[in-house]
Design an enzyme around this catalytic site. Structure first.
Site, PDB file in Angstrom:
ATOM      1  N   HIS A 288      27.919  38.682  40.704  1.00  0.00           N
ATOM      2  CA  HIS A 288      28.792  38.440  41.851  1.00  0.00           C
ATOM      3  C   HIS A 288      28.696  39.651  42.769  1.00  0.00           C
ATOM      4  CE1 HIS A 288      32.421  37.855  44.231  1.00  0.00           C
ATOM      5  NE2 HIS A 288      32.575  36.658  43.699  1.00  0.00           N
ATOM      6  N   HIS A 331      39.458  43.499  39.005  1.00  0.00           N
ATOM      7  CA  HIS A 331      39.157  44.637  39.877  1.00  0.00           C
ATOM      8  C   HIS A 331      40.344  45.584  39.976  1.00  0.00           C
ATOM      9  CE1 HIS A 331      37.610  45.935  44.145  1.00  0.00           C
ATOM     10  NE2 HIS A 331      37.116  46.700  43.191  1.00  0.00           N
ATOM     11  N   GLU A 337      44.068  45.962  49.559  1.00  0.00           N
ATOM     12  CA  GLU A 337      43.563  44.649  49.942  1.00  0.00           C
ATOM     13  C   GLU A 337      44.740  43.725  50.295  1.00  0.00           C
ATOM     14  OE1 GLU A 337      41.051  42.998  46.926  1.00  0.00           O
ATOM     15  OE2 GLU A 337      40.077  44.914  46.479  1.00  0.00           O
ATOM     16  N   HIS A 361      47.287  43.623  47.187  1.00  0.00           N
ATOM     17  CA  HIS A 361      46.919  44.339  45.979  1.00  0.00           C
ATOM     18  C   HIS A 361      46.665  45.778  46.397  1.00  0.00           C
ATOM     19  CE1 HIS A 361      45.456  40.131  44.701  1.00  0.00           C
ATOM     20  NE2 HIS A 361      46.675  40.337  44.252  1.00  0.00           N
ATOM     21  N   HIS A 367      43.914  43.314  39.785  1.00  0.00           N
ATOM     22  CA  HIS A 367      44.008  41.962  40.311  1.00  0.00           C
ATOM     23  C   HIS A 367      42.743  41.206  39.936  1.00  0.00           C
ATOM     24  CE1 HIS A 367      42.153  44.511  43.420  1.00  0.00           C
ATOM     25  NE2 HIS A 367      41.438  43.456  43.750  1.00  0.00           N
TER      26      HIS A 367
END
Length: 439
Positions: A288, A331, A337, A361, A367
């Site tokens: 990813h 993460h 964020e 976050h 998160h």
């Protein structure tokens, strides 16, 4: 009507006044049509040419003609980052409430609400994240942000934005940027809601593409700048100019419309962009990729590779990565964020994260996908699939550790206090007897 390009040297004149732009100079002794010449500077005079921003406006009356500014009620817009204690938890908001027009008329400025932010407009280094919720047009008043740039993301209802440079129609799934010092008024056509990213001290620019090459992500030709349009209108009852200055609101009166620019030229303009035009880069083999590949615009800090703020989207795209957990990974981040949803369902949290809501976050707050998303995507058969079809989520990412306002934590009454529960069903899959498969 619009002109294409990002940061171009544009020139435009209202077709009602052909030849309104002076020939061969910026500031003639007498301008065509008896206009006033006025320069709007978006950078220091001595900035390098690559970052030097300014436009010349040729207007019926100069903007200096007004009564003195006086303080006015700020409502829920603020730069007070210490009014409540810090909260390091994962935060999620249900869709923010839009006031009903039958109950109260609320225009764009009156409907501004600060959720979170950091830094300081006085030192020209910081960020603010706001929601607007409104139901009526701005009548005989305009807004001017002396603190920084507004990146506006409509979520419900289109905005007709009149600026000194011309008009822009901005629909949901489009964005616009109104840069520092530009006066504008917003017309709405019903109950409207959206997000605003404000940056102090830097302007938005296209991210560097590096090894991607010359083309991709948000292409410059897809940005649109308005063409000149003016009104020569006297307002005997008084026209109000609202000025956001050092985090506070001030207002002054004048007897004419500020949208009296007959012609202009320069590279410091408002602009809009359709998010459907974004050329998506994605992983085509395994793993990813980091969300930075979805950056539309960035406001750079003085540290290389570190942004005051990035505007990132998660558009419809193909997912084809093999032997890979395809949704976003778990993460902890040295950046903050804030996420919003324009439409659809976000792939990592299909329930609870709703259009018109948001999540924050904070720096180093864990998160990632909820339990349902993890279980589903850990066991599904991997086939090429269209991801996020009918959806548009976005992120305001910042290197600042953002504080949430009292309005965001308490007053709005939209904070989802059950958010943490979406991770509670996560269970251990650890198997100490597991051994690598050998052919």
């Amino acid at each position: 009507m619009y002109m294409n390009g990002f940061g171009n040297e544009f020139s435009s004149e209202d077709p009602r006044c052909p030849g309104a732009l002076p020939e061969g100079q910026n500031n003639p002794q007498v301008c065509p049509y008896g206009l006033y010449a006025e320069q709007l500077s978006g950078s220091a005079f001595t900035c390098p040419r690559s970052t030097n921003k300014r436009s010349w406006l040729y207007r019926i009356l100069p903007s200096v003609k007004h009564k003195p500014f006086t303080p006015v009620y700020c409502g829920n817009i603020t730069e007070s980052w210490n009014e409540v204690d810090p909260d390091p938890n994962q935060l999620r908001w249900l869709p923010f409430t839009i006031p009903k027009s039958l109950d109260k008329k609320v225009d764009f400025v009156s409907g501004l609400n600060t959720i979170c932010g950091a830094g300081d407009a006085k030192s020209r280094n910081g960020i603010g994240i706001h929601m607007y919720t409104c139901n009526t047009p701005m009548v005989d008043r305009c807004f001017n942000n002396s603190d920084g740039d507004f990146l506006i993301v409509p979520q419900q209802g289109g905005l007709m934005i009149t600026t000194e440079f011309g008009k822009m129609m901005v629909e949901p799934n489009e964005i616009c940027v109104i840069q520092q010092g530009m006066r504008f008024a917003v017309d709405v056509f019903g109950e409207s809601r959206g997000y605003i990213l404000e940056v102090y001290g830097a302007h938005f620019e296209l991210p560097d593409l590096g090894p991607i090459g010359a083309n991709g992500l948000a292409n410059p030709r897809d940005f649109l700048c308005p063409v000149a349009w003016y009104e020569d209108r006297t307002v005997s009852s008084g026209y109000t100019v609202i000025n956001k200055y050092q985090g506070k609101l001030f207002a002054c009166q004048q007897d004419f419309s500020p949208f009296n620019v007959v012609a202009w030229h320069g590279n410091y303009t408002p602009y809009k962009y359709n998010l459907e035009s974004f050329m998506v880069i994605n992983c085509v083999a395994f793993d990813h990729a980091d969300p930075s590949i979805f950056t539309v615009l960035t406001a750079k800090s003085t540290r290389p590779g570190v942004a005051i703020a990035d505007f990132v989207i998660f558009p419809p795209r193909w997912g084809v990565a093999e032997h890979t957990f395809r949704p976003p990974y778990y993460h902890r981040n040295c950046m903050s964020e804030f996420m919003g949803l324009i439409k659809g369902h976000y792939e990592a949290k299909e329930e609870g994260f709703l259009p018109g809501g948001g999540s924050l976050h904070s720096m180093m707050t864990p998160h990632g996908p909820d339990a349902y998303c993890f279980e589903k995507n850990s066991t599904t058969d991997l086939e090429p699939e269209k991801v996020a079809e009918g959806t548009m989520a976005f992120m305001f990412e910042s290197s600042f550790s953002m504080a949430v306002t009292k309005w965001g934590l308490e007053t709005c009454q939209r904070l989802d206090k059950t958010y943490y529960q979406c991770w509670e069903p996560l269970r251990s899959h650890f198997n100490p007897s597991w051994r690598p498969y050998r052919k």
